[in-house]
Design a protein around this motif. Sequence first.
Motif, PDB file in Angstrom:
ATOM      1  N   PHE A   1       7.609 -21.442  34.015  1.00  0.00           N
ATOM      2  CA  PHE A   1       7.930 -22.514  34.407  1.00  0.00           C
ATOM      3  C   PHE A   1       8.651 -23.050  35.692  1.00  0.00           C
ATOM      4  O   PHE A   1       9.753 -23.060  35.469  1.00  0.00           O
ATOM      5  N   GLU A   2       8.258 -22.519  37.103  1.00  0.00           N
ATOM      6  CA  GLU A   2       9.465 -23.053  38.158  1.00  0.00           C
ATOM      7  C   GLU A   2       9.948 -23.951  38.032  1.00  0.00           C
ATOM      8  O   GLU A   2      10.975 -24.709  38.569  1.00  0.00           O
TER       9      GLU A   2
ATOM     10  N   ARG B   1      15.708 -31.853  36.470  1.00  0.00           N
ATOM     11  CA  ARG B   1      14.904 -30.738  35.875  1.00  0.00           C
ATOM     12  C   ARG B   1      15.642 -29.830  35.390  1.00  0.00           C
ATOM     13  O   ARG B   1      16.576 -29.679  34.839  1.00  0.00           O
ATOM     14  N   VAL B   2      14.137 -29.134  34.631  1.00  0.00           N
ATOM     15  CA  VAL B   2      15.024 -28.257  33.154  1.00  0.00           C
ATOM     16  C   VAL B   2      14.915 -27.503  33.330  1.00  0.00           C
ATOM     17  O   VAL B   2      12.879 -26.756  34.041  1.00  0.00           O
ATOM     18  N   PRO B   3      14.648 -26.132  33.133  1.00  0.00           N
ATOM     19  CA  PRO B   3      13.524 -24.465  32.309  1.00  0.00           C
ATOM     20  C   PRO B   3      12.685 -25.227  31.263  1.00  0.00           C
ATOM     21  O   PRO B   3      12.855 -26.195  30.399  1.00  0.00           O
ATOM     22  N   LEU B   4      11.731 -23.797  31.736  1.00  0.00           N
ATOM     23  CA  LEU B   4      10.248 -23.949  30.780  1.00  0.00           C
ATOM     24  C   LEU B   4       9.657 -22.509  30.613  1.00  0.00           C
ATOM     25  O   LEU B   4       9.539 -22.020  31.655  1.00  0.00           O
ATOM     26  N   ILE B   5      10.367 -22.100  30.031  1.00  0.00           N
ATOM     27  CA  ILE B   5      10.059 -20.457  29.159  1.00  0.00           C
ATOM     28  C   ILE B   5       9.097 -20.159  28.508  1.00  0.00           C
ATOM     29  O   ILE B   5       9.731 -20.195  26.577  1.00  0.00           O
ATOM     30  N   ILE B   6       7.898 -19.525  28.293  1.00  0.00           N
ATOM     31  CA  ILE B   6       7.590 -19.393  26.906  1.00  0.00           C
ATOM     32  C   ILE B   6       7.218 -17.560  26.722  1.00  0.00           C
ATOM     33  O   ILE B   6       6.433 -17.071  27.654  1.00  0.00           O
ATOM     34  N   HIS B   7       7.810 -17.151  25.428  1.00  0.00           N
ATOM     35  CA  HIS B   7       8.127 -15.787  25.232  1.00  0.00           C
ATOM     36  C   HIS B   7       6.464 -15.278  24.140  1.00  0.00           C
ATOM     37  O   HIS B   7       6.218 -15.780  23.173  1.00  0.00           O
TER      38      HIS B   7
ATOM     39  N   THR C   1       5.490 -14.028  16.867  1.00  0.00           N
ATOM     40  CA  THR C   1       5.948 -15.750  16.651  1.00  0.00           C
ATOM     41  C   THR C   1       5.735 -15.494  18.770  1.00  0.00           C
ATOM     42  O   THR C   1       6.654 -15.143  19.219  1.00  0.00           O
ATOM     43  N   VAL C   2       5.576 -16.918  18.665  1.00  0.00           N
ATOM     44  CA  VAL C   2       5.804 -17.775  20.145  1.00  0.00           C
ATOM     45  C   VAL C   2       7.241 -18.326  20.290  1.00  0.00           C
ATOM     46  O   VAL C   2       7.658 -19.609  19.869  1.00  0.00           O
ATOM     47  N   VAL C   3       7.745 -17.786  21.389  1.00  0.00           N
ATOM     48  CA  VAL C   3       8.889 -18.761  21.346  1.00  0.00           C
ATOM     49  C   VAL C   3       9.055 -19.300  22.941  1.00  0.00           C
ATOM     50  O   VAL C   3       8.352 -18.446  23.655  1.00  0.00           O
ATOM     51  N   PHE C   4       9.328 -20.472  23.103  1.00  0.00           N
ATOM     52  CA  PHE C   4       9.068 -21.543  23.715  1.00  0.00           C
ATOM     53  C   PHE C   4      10.695 -22.334  23.765  1.00  0.00           C
ATOM     54  O   PHE C   4      11.731 -22.396  22.935  1.00  0.00           O
ATOM     55  N   LEU C   5      11.610 -21.474  24.925  1.00  0.00           N
ATOM     56  CA  LEU C   5      13.186 -22.459  25.598  1.00  0.00           C
ATOM     57  C   LEU C   5      12.958 -23.365  27.045  1.00  0.00           C
ATOM     58  O   LEU C   5      11.765 -22.873  28.249  1.00  0.00           O
ATOM     59  N   THR C   6      13.797 -24.943  26.244  1.00  0.00           N
ATOM     60  CA  THR C   6      13.863 -25.538  27.270  1.00  0.00           C
ATOM     61  C   THR C   6      15.030 -26.194  26.917  1.00  0.00           C
ATOM     62  O   THR C   6      15.499 -25.896  26.094  1.00  0.00           O
ATOM     63  N   ALA C   7      14.759 -27.422  27.953  1.00  0.00           N
ATOM     64  CA  ALA C   7      16.053 -28.248  27.509  1.00  0.00           C
ATOM     65  C   ALA C   7      15.593 -29.403  27.552  1.00  0.00           C
ATOM     66  O   ALA C   7      14.506 -30.249  28.147  1.00  0.00           O
ATOM     67  N   ASP C   8      16.485 -30.430  27.001  1.00  0.00           N
ATOM     68  CA  ASP C   8      16.190 -31.868  26.639  1.00  0.00           C
ATOM     69  C   ASP C   8      16.309 -32.595  28.276  1.00  0.00           C
ATOM     70  O   ASP C   8      15.201 -33.995  28.920  1.00  0.00           O
TER      71      ASP C   8
ATOM     72  N   ARG D   1      20.859 -26.423  32.017  1.00  0.00           N
ATOM     73  CA  ARG D   1      19.860 -26.451  33.827  1.00  0.00           C
ATOM     74  C   ARG D   1      19.724 -25.472  35.023  1.00  0.00           C
ATOM     75  O   ARG D   1      20.310 -24.323  34.303  1.00  0.00           O
ATOM     76  N   PRO D   2      17.989 -25.446  34.715  1.00  0.00           N
ATOM     77  CA  PRO D   2      18.033 -23.652  35.002  1.00  0.00           C
ATOM     78  C   PRO D   2      18.625 -22.844  36.633  1.00  0.00           C
ATOM     79  O   PRO D   2      18.262 -22.102  35.808  1.00  0.00           O
TER      80      PRO D   2
END
Length: 461
Positions: free
Chosen positions: A42-43, A301-307, A269-276, A15-16
């Motif tokens: 992404f908020e 609602r899920v987090p989404l971060i792109i490094h 390397t681009v890192v993507f972090l999220t949840a299902d 959960r975000p």
Amino acid sequence: MNGRNLLLITVDCLRPDYLGCYGNGDGLTPNIDRLAEEGVLFENVVSNGSDTFSSVPSMFTSRLPNMLRPGLPSVVSALKDAGYVTAAFNPNVLMLLEPWLRPHRWFDHYQTFLSVERRFVRRRLKSLLTKLGDMAVRRFGSRSLATRILMELLWRLPTAVDRPCPPAERLNEEALAWIEEQGGGRFFVWVHYMDLHEPLLPPEEFLPDGFSRSLVMRVNRKRRYLRDLLTEEDLDILRELYRAEVRHVDGCVGSLVEGLRRLGRGEDTVVFLTADHGEMLGEHGKVGHRGDVGMYERLLRVPLIIHDREAGGTRIREPVSLLDLGPTILDYAGVEPPPTFQGQSLTHLIRGTGRYEVRPTVSFCRTGRRILRVAMRKGRYKIVLDLEEGRRFLYDLEEDPNEEIDLSEKRGALAESLERELEELLARLERKSRGVLERERVRAKAARVRRRLAELGARKQ
């Protein structure tokens, strides 16, 4: 952005609102927060499915869960066609049975961490005991002698039943070893952490003070097999265990990113972090993410971060969904998305170039092939259609972010309008989908014929 290596980290049930970068002030996630500070956050992101079997196939194929078909192009197939080597480290073996996914058929290397015990014994035993617990509560009641005896038996089971998947540290170890073996080639790696999925069994060093291992086991088993009997005290313990696992997972995310740097692959390397999907932790009297817990924001609602250091410190407020993740990953690789994709690349929002069309976000809850519920968020409003009970719910997420007040009767005209808009949107996408799929079938058939003619010509020479 062309030709970057790609690492996708998905954390089951994350959960975000437990992450510092999303406003949590408890200091649980310094590593994830650093990724957000150095990249893009992404908020306002929702999953298109309330469970793994809806959300993950939808995420990889960039199609809504009600429009999934076997054999669709995916992020992985597009990257392989472009010359990427692909690998997945995912201990959730039930994904292998999902007809719309079957991810082990996509990747060059797919590690399930599967043992005979995990594959047969534990899965069947868990299913049997869950059904037995539900039956006891329904038939005899929560305070009956039979239910108390069953609870005592469940509490005394061997602990092996309670650890269905290896911890994130093991996944990191295997993923980094595989990356090191690849040398300088381009890669796409997917790592799926299961540590936040029940049962919540954080390592000893992350347990809150006063939490014994026997207490942790008892509450987890009660949640799994007799969840209707959970007390508010039990829920408080589960929330503390969830917080502890968030800290644990954050450390593992940091270790994985640091491992990339040690291998000399951090910069490229681009890192993507999220949840299902998210998780219900007692809100609305619900726990978990099974099909009967509803379609609340805590679940969707899920987090989404792109490094992406080139866009460091960027925060995007526009509402997006995980349909957009696949096209975005391909954009970072310089690869055109398949025409079957329904999402849009988020790089248009990140770079401020091109045009991103803000659309209503749609999420599904299903079991097998049967759709149970569908939700649409448009602006401040969210409508939920319960197809099983023939009901609808309307929430104003600005005035009522916890979704406690159903406005479907008070604002009947608005509910009717949004329901009609949802139905028209799905019908339009379905018509477009059928046309695209037919064109793709014709194209694939023509390609097979050309290959066959080329093979025959080569034989004659």
